[in-house]
Scaffold this active site. Sequence first.
Site, PDB file in Angstrom:
ATOM      1  N   ARG A   1      71.354  71.570  55.189  1.00  0.00           N
ATOM      2  CA  ARG A   1      71.601  72.106  54.057  1.00  0.00           C
ATOM      3  C   ARG A   1      72.158  73.153  53.841  1.00  0.00           C
ATOM      4  O   ARG A   1      72.390  73.208  52.646  1.00  0.00           O
ATOM      5  CB  ARG A   1      70.357  72.227  53.773  1.00  0.00           C
TER       6      ARG A   1
ATOM      7  N   ARG B   1      75.910  52.249  61.390  1.00  0.00           N
ATOM      8  CA  ARG B   1      74.621  52.854  60.399  1.00  0.00           C
ATOM      9  C   ARG B   1      75.273  52.366  59.117  1.00  0.00           C
ATOM     10  O   ARG B   1      76.379  52.789  58.897  1.00  0.00           O
ATOM     11  CB  ARG B   1      74.301  54.121  60.760  1.00  0.00           C
TER      12      ARG B   1
ATOM     13  N   GLN C   1      67.844  61.905  52.393  1.00  0.00           N
ATOM     14  CA  GLN C   1      69.234  61.725  52.626  1.00  0.00           C
ATOM     15  C   GLN C   1      69.472  61.034  51.285  1.00  0.00           C
ATOM     16  O   GLN C   1      70.483  61.413  50.854  1.00  0.00           O
ATOM     17  CB  GLN C   1      70.063  60.499  54.091  1.00  0.00           C
TER      18      GLN C   1
ATOM     19  N   ASP D   1      60.830  60.716  62.341  1.00  0.00           N
ATOM     20  CA  ASP D   1      62.008  60.680  63.461  1.00  0.00           C
ATOM     21  C   ASP D   1      60.956  61.004  64.596  1.00  0.00           C
ATOM     22  O   ASP D   1      61.329  61.176  65.669  1.00  0.00           O
ATOM     23  CB  ASP D   1      62.165  62.615  63.183  1.00  0.00           C
TER      24      ASP D   1
ATOM     25  N   SER E   1      67.764  69.399  59.447  1.00  0.00           N
ATOM     26  CA  SER E   1      67.459  69.086  58.230  1.00  0.00           C
ATOM     27  C   SER E   1      68.035  70.146  56.936  1.00  0.00           C
ATOM     28  O   SER E   1      69.149  69.919  56.409  1.00  0.00           O
ATOM     29  CB  SER E   1      66.735  68.114  57.582  1.00  0.00           C
TER      30      SER E   1
ATOM     31  N   LYS F   1      68.528  54.101  62.731  1.00  0.00           N
ATOM     32  CA  LYS F   1      68.979  55.338  63.227  1.00  0.00           C
ATOM     33  C   LYS F   1      69.779  55.105  64.003  1.00  0.00           C
ATOM     34  O   LYS F   1      70.419  54.503  64.349  1.00  0.00           O
ATOM     35  CB  LYS F   1      67.425  56.056  63.270  1.00  0.00           C
TER      36      LYS F   1
ATOM     37  N   GLY G   1      74.004  61.681  60.966  1.00  0.00           N
ATOM     38  CA  GLY G   1      73.981  60.825  59.887  1.00  0.00           C
ATOM     39  C   GLY G   1      73.559  61.433  58.758  1.00  0.00           C
ATOM     40  O   GLY G   1      74.092  61.220  57.522  1.00  0.00           O
TER      41      GLY G   1
HETATM   42  O1  LIG Z   1      67.427  64.571  55.273  1.00  0.00           O
HETATM   43  C1  LIG Z   1      67.248  64.472  56.086  1.00  0.00           C
HETATM   44  O2  LIG Z   1      67.591  65.617  56.524  1.00  0.00           O
HETATM   45  C2  LIG Z   1      67.250  63.370  57.290  1.00  0.00           C
HETATM   46  C3  LIG Z   1      66.629  62.943  56.954  1.00  0.00           C
HETATM   47  C4  LIG Z   1      65.568  61.206  57.287  1.00  0.00           C
HETATM   48  O3  LIG Z   1      66.496  60.256  57.309  1.00  0.00           O
HETATM   49  P1  LIG Z   1      66.131  59.211  55.954  1.00  0.00           P
HETATM   50  O4  LIG Z   1      66.525  59.346  55.107  1.00  0.00           O
HETATM   51  O5  LIG Z   1      67.411  58.039  56.524  1.00  0.00           O
HETATM   52  O6  LIG Z   1      64.897  58.839  56.271  1.00  0.00           O
HETATM   53  C5  LIG Z   1      65.441  61.819  59.002  1.00  0.00           C
HETATM   54  O7  LIG Z   1      65.634  60.435  60.230  1.00  0.00           O
HETATM   55  C6  LIG Z   1      66.442  62.350  59.827  1.00  0.00           C
HETATM   56  O8  LIG Z   1      66.920  63.075  60.117  1.00  0.00           O
HETATM   57  C7  LIG Z   1      66.795  64.025  58.835  1.00  0.00           C
HETATM   58  C1  LIG Z   2      67.346  60.181  62.180  1.00  0.00           C
HETATM   59  C2  LIG Z   2      68.177  61.156  62.586  1.00  0.00           C
HETATM   60  O1  LIG Z   2      68.980  62.244  62.405  1.00  0.00           O
HETATM   61  P1  LIG Z   2      70.585  61.296  61.477  1.00  0.00           P
HETATM   62  O2  LIG Z   2      69.973  60.522  60.716  1.00  0.00           O
HETATM   63  O3  LIG Z   2      71.076  62.699  60.576  1.00  0.00           O
HETATM   64  O4  LIG Z   2      71.934  61.149  62.125  1.00  0.00           O
HETATM   65  C3  LIG Z   2      66.995  62.145  63.766  1.00  0.00           C
HETATM   66  O5  LIG Z   2      67.662  63.046  64.246  1.00  0.00           O
HETATM   67  O6  LIG Z   2      66.388  61.721  64.567  1.00  0.00           O
END
Ligand SMILES: O=C(O)C1=C[C@@H](OP(=O)(O)O)[C@@H](O)[C@H](O)C1
Ligand SMILES: C=C(OP(=O)(O)O)C(=O)O
Length: 729
Positions: free
Chosen positions: A318, A414, A461, A607, A314, A634, A386
């Site tokens: 960023r 997604r 996110q 996660d 994360s 996810k 994502g």
């Molecule tokens: O902001 C981030 O870096 C993340 C937020 C989470 O997703 P969500 O915002 O969909 O919960 C997490 O599952 C992802 O691996 C990373």
């Molecule tokens: C949900 C995850 O990542 P992202 O949403 O960035 O694909 C993850 O790393 O478990």
Amino acid sequence: MRHLSIVGFGLIGGSLAAALRARQPDLVVTGFARSAETRRQALELGLADAMPDTLAEAIEGADIILLATPVLSFETVLAAIRPHLTPSQIITDAGSVKGSVVDAACRVFGELPPRFVLGHPIAGSENSGVTAARADLYQGRRVLLTPDQHTDPDAQASVAQMWRDAGAQVEWLGVEEHDQILAATSHLPHLLAFSLVDTLAHEDRHLDIFRYAAGGFRDFTRIAASDPVMWRDIFIANRTAMLTQIDAFADGLAALRAEVDRADGRAMQTRFARAKSARDFFTQLQEPQTMSKHWQVTAGATMQGTIRVPGDKSMSHRSIMLGAIAEGTTEVSGFLEGEDALATLQCFRDMGVQIDGPVDGRVTIHGVGMHGLRAPKDRLWMGNSGTSIRLLSGLLAGQSFDVTLQGDDSLAKRPMKRVSDPLARMGAVIETAEGGTPPLTLRGGAPLKGIHYDMPMASAQVKSAVLLAGLFADGETSVTEPAPTRDHTENMLNGFGYKVERDGATARLVGGGRLTACDIEVPADISSAAFFLVAASITPGADLTLTHVGVNPTRTGIIDILLLMGANIERLNEHTVGGEPVADLRVRYAPLKGIHIPEALVPLAIDELPVTMIAAACAEGDTLITGAEELRVKESDRIQAMVDGLNALGVAAEARDDGALIPGSLDRVFADAAIQTHMDHRIAMSFVIAATRASGTVVVRDIEHVATSFPNFKALCMGLGVKLSETSH
Ligand SMILES: O=C(O)C1=C[C@@H](OP(=O)(O)O)[C@@H](O)[C@H](O)C1
Ligand SMILES: C=C(OP(=O)(O)O)C(=O)O
């Protein structure tokens, strides 16, 4: 298809015959070759039933006719077969250039016939001729079809099926696009290889040069052994696109020559590091997903010692995003060199930001300021990530240019409306695919206004996308979250001197400010550490220390959950690095007990819940997870994927809409099974950990996605005594 006719029986045609006959022994194959020797060999190798002397006889009765001669001969071949064609016969070809084939067909037929389906298998080899034919040449390779709007859909479907039957993955492209892309990716490299070998062969000391030529020379020039006639034809047929590519290459070479001349090591290193990271990133796109790798994991592990897992994903994302729009140079250390974070890095390079590295986790970002991003030349590729697509949709919503964000098959499923809805309320113009999924196209020049957004789900996110759009919006943007989620966007913006205020569950900022470059030290990723926190907790005798782990309170749900289950985890050496708390985590085996996981901890361990389910299966009593419906959207439906995998391992786990019920046992021995991972890294890694407590061997399928977040997972596992080996079956 019952009868295939192959005109030009070399490597390409012969390999297709071999692949199809292996699958469909009653397929009739006839062929045509000018040389009597080739005709004899095709029959002798059992690749053709008949090799008549005339084209008319060779195509008679065929359902599909494949042209596999050098491209410039197509016009002659088409003119020769034209009087003998029946209306139902389908023609296709295997030429590396498509525009010239359209022209040839138009000259012969007056138009491109609707039952002529242009195709190109990307599966050549430097070996040529029918004796080099291989039944597996197309296995897992791409075949590009380039039909136009008049091409008969049934004919297209038949040709696509033929290639799929040969093991290939079929994709569609426009003719012009095909020729431009292939000029860059295939034709130019062949030209360079021919040219380099030819130049060196004329040097005075060419004997010595070739005698001592080592791996690099051999790798670079392998394709200079390709068929000269075929390549002569390709360069002529694709002349215009080739010249553009040769000129672009010549410019690059001239710039590099000047750097060598000036002995400008810094410029060269920057250029090479950029090239290396682009190559590392793009190589994973080259292999179609059918080229899967699987791991066989055999029970047992020691889980003793001290390790450091890679940088936080994360924060790595960023650091690039904010560094790119900051003023000045941002130095990042501890950057995660995993595919997801590299996808983000490549996107900003594609938007004109100079980024050096990564080299050993160090990245230097030469920020372009809030309004310095440039329109990318193509769609931006998000891979499996994502975080990249959602955060970038916010950051790019307020730019002056159009941009399309696209990713792999998993990302394509997604939900994106969760970001496009609030961004549209801010004034952004965003198109999604039907069903609100990627690709996302953002229209440039839409003025944004600040909003207040009450987030319907706990998602960092979504929060981040809205806040990042807020940087470019008029007035104040605020987001209220239903439960705390990771706050790295807010923290890092503050680190870049951009004020984000926090008021209970609400984060707010005012648009129109600026970011000032800073240094960022990314700690080790607690989401990666989680696999080993669980592994050590369920391995008798384990004593493992994970160093320098980020323990931001919005991320430590996994520690709290495991402690509630009775785990033995100590936090040592706690301190703060660049505003983020870090600690060494010492974890030793402890008998775990099942619990109902408090819902408040769910977003703080989102996660880590898949691997928590492995811990649960090895704990005394039942574990219940509720309030975790986000797991269903996810990289895979993680509730279903984990429950299915656990069921396969002999655990009677049950899926719930918002979680799962997992019966545990302290003496758990998982059954041997093959696990489907659904292109999801965390599912894959969770089951690798489970496999250490299996009775024998567990196969974890499609393991390659582990590289999205944890590139050295395998090496660290092996260092901790996990017995694993790779298999492609
Ligand atoms: O902001 C981030 O870096 C993340 C937020 C989470 O997703 P969500 O915002 O969909 O919960 C997490 O599952 C992802 O691996 C990373
Ligand atoms: C949900 C995850 O990542 P992202 O949403 O960035 O694909 C993850 O790393 O478990």
